[in-house]
Design an enzyme around this catalytic site. Sequence first.
Site, mmCIF file in Angstrom:
data_model
loop_
_atom_site.group_PDB
_atom_site.id
_atom_site.type_symbol
_atom_site.label_atom_id
_atom_site.label_comp_id
_atom_site.label_asym_id
_atom_site.label_seq_id
_atom_site.Cartn_x
_atom_site.Cartn_y
_atom_site.Cartn_z
ATOM 1 N N GLU A 144 -4.566 -5.516 2.001
ATOM 2 C CA GLU A 144 -5.097 -4.722 0.894
ATOM 3 C C GLU A 144 -6.027 -5.585 0.064
ATOM 4 O OE1 GLU A 144 -3.588 -1.949 -2.894
ATOM 5 O OE2 GLU A 144 -2.122 -2.970 -1.615
ATOM 6 N N GLU A 146 5.003 0.121 4.380
ATOM 7 C CA GLU A 146 5.134 -0.949 3.377
ATOM 8 C C GLU A 146 6.613 -1.302 3.264
ATOM 9 O OE1 GLU A 146 3.274 -0.817 -0.482
ATOM 10 O OE2 GLU A 146 1.609 0.418 0.266
ATOM 11 N N TYR A 174 10.769 -2.011 -1.184
ATOM 12 C CA TYR A 174 10.795 -3.444 -1.453
ATOM 13 C C TYR A 174 12.150 -3.786 -2.062
ATOM 14 C CZ TYR A 174 5.716 -3.156 -0.925
ATOM 15 O OH TYR A 174 4.447 -2.937 -0.443
ATOM 16 N N ASN A 213 -2.277 7.196 -0.272
ATOM 17 C CA ASN A 213 -1.233 6.201 -0.481
ATOM 18 C C ASN A 213 -0.404 6.554 -1.709
ATOM 19 O OD1 ASN A 213 -0.080 3.304 -0.196
ATOM 20 N ND2 ASN A 213 -0.752 3.404 -2.331
ATOM 21 N N GLU A 214 0.915 6.625 -1.553
ATOM 22 C CA GLU A 214 1.866 6.759 -2.663
ATOM 23 C C GLU A 214 1.407 7.771 -3.721
ATOM 24 O OE1 GLU A 214 2.888 2.911 -4.232
ATOM 25 O OE2 GLU A 214 3.889 2.293 -2.397
ATOM 26 N N GLN A 269 2.483 -8.084 2.294
ATOM 27 C CA GLN A 269 1.196 -8.014 2.963
ATOM 28 C C GLN A 269 1.055 -9.229 3.890
ATOM 29 O OE1 GLN A 269 -2.053 -7.311 0.217
ATOM 30 N NE2 GLN A 269 -0.898 -5.793 -0.906
ATOM 31 N N ASN A 322 -2.480 0.839 -3.175
ATOM 32 C CA ASN A 322 -3.011 1.470 -4.381
ATOM 33 C C ASN A 322 -4.519 1.360 -4.484
ATOM 34 O OD1 ASN A 322 -0.326 1.919 -4.959
ATOM 35 N ND2 ASN A 322 -0.205 0.464 -6.636
#
Length: 503
Positions: free
Chosen positions: A27, A292, A244, A172-173, A350, A72
């Site tokens: 990213e 992710e 996460y 994304n999200e 990442q 993001n």
Amino acid sequence: MRTAQLTIDPAFAIGPADRRLFGSFVEHMGRCVYGGIYEPGHPSADARGLRRDVLELTRELGVSVVRYPGGNFVSGYRWEDGVGPVGDRPRRLDLAWKTIETNAFGLHEFMTWADEAGVEPMMAVNLGTRGVQEALDLLEYANHPGGTQLSDLRRKNGAEDPFGVRLWCLGNEMDGPWQVGHKTADEYGRLAAEAARAMKMIDPSISLVACGSSNRRMPTFASWEATVLEHTYEHVDYISAHTYYDPSDGDRASILASAVDMDNFISEVVATADHVAAKQRQKRKLKISFDEWNVWYESRLQADLDRRGWVEAPALIEDDFTAVDAVVVGDLLITLLRHADRVGVACQAQLANVIAPIRTRNGGPAWRQSIFHPFALTARYARGTVLRTEPVSPRYETKRYGDVPVLDTVAVHDEETGDLTVFAVNRGETELALDLDLRAMSGLSASSHVSLAAGDDPAATNTEAEPDRVTPRELRTPTIDAGRCSVRLPAASWNVLRFGNRP
């Protein structure tokens, strides 16, 4: 000493270990791109500015697919900014990470890097501030052979052949209120369905990922997936999942059990997807793109953002991962493999510097973080068919997840070579004896036992000065007698047990 038992039978097959389970994520955030994979003028950089040392480590890591450009970041990104002559590209404010984006690295640079790294590109389209038309434009630019304005522009910009991107994320999200262009489930579901239908008109061969919940703790979790899939089920191939695990509170017993939460998360998303499939009379089983996941000291992020203004490529969430973190990452990989029948893509977030297995210094070296090793060894040895294991294990109590098993395992059988690999985590604070029943796997002999243990020095990290402080080590190879063997798993350890055919 506590003891656990494990029986392995090739008849208990889950599914193939898809190579896409060993994905990563690049990213435009912090120093993942600038100073990570791309640094013109670095001693190892090639003429295009790609760091060869990072490329070599990426290949060693065994990465199969890389998601780009976010995250993001993608929800405010204009892909056109990153094509054409670098000197003509605009500088933009990136609202996601409060940085200035130079656009020196864009679509062509990423595709060149992906080709050099030997990875499959996974592209995300902006459904935050943009919509269907921009998604179609990017797909036409990337995948159409030629003869149109956008495909010919790609050829003019130096790529005669199409990029042929097969995997695409529809935003994304979008459930997150932090997301630029955040939407309700109905708003996003309709937009994603419209984009998916139109994109497959251009290229029916592509696979599409709809946005699931940002994490299992979201107040809209499960209802978000249900609503989004009501709109998109027939048009998409995957629903995404992100998670996460934060070790910041020092609760070692709980962080070592993080995979229990991931396991439940996957099962709940599968149940929700199957519920929608039943309502709509869909025969196809939707898969999960777990694009992710990682250990992340997330509580440190806001301080990183608050203490600076608008700058280029700041050092952002460059966590130093410990030996305990490496054991957790190994266990999360076990969980992904155990759901190989329904998880078709997975991307650790990442790749470089930003909560990453690879760390670099601008103008200096690159090195392997502790979490590099379980990923690399799992990617190397998890080839073939994933087998269901049903361990009999002692249990222990955790604050976050309650009563959990000490042992977590999965096995992978390579039918071509006959090799069997057992991945095992001892979450406990003491050594664990593991008795394996391999009588259904005739003709095997033990070949190796590799372990990464956190029990002796749980806070140990790999640094530029000490890049190999945390590494796996070879333990005594067990002996198989009448189809059985016993091994000792060190306290708080991730282990790889390899068995091959007798000569």
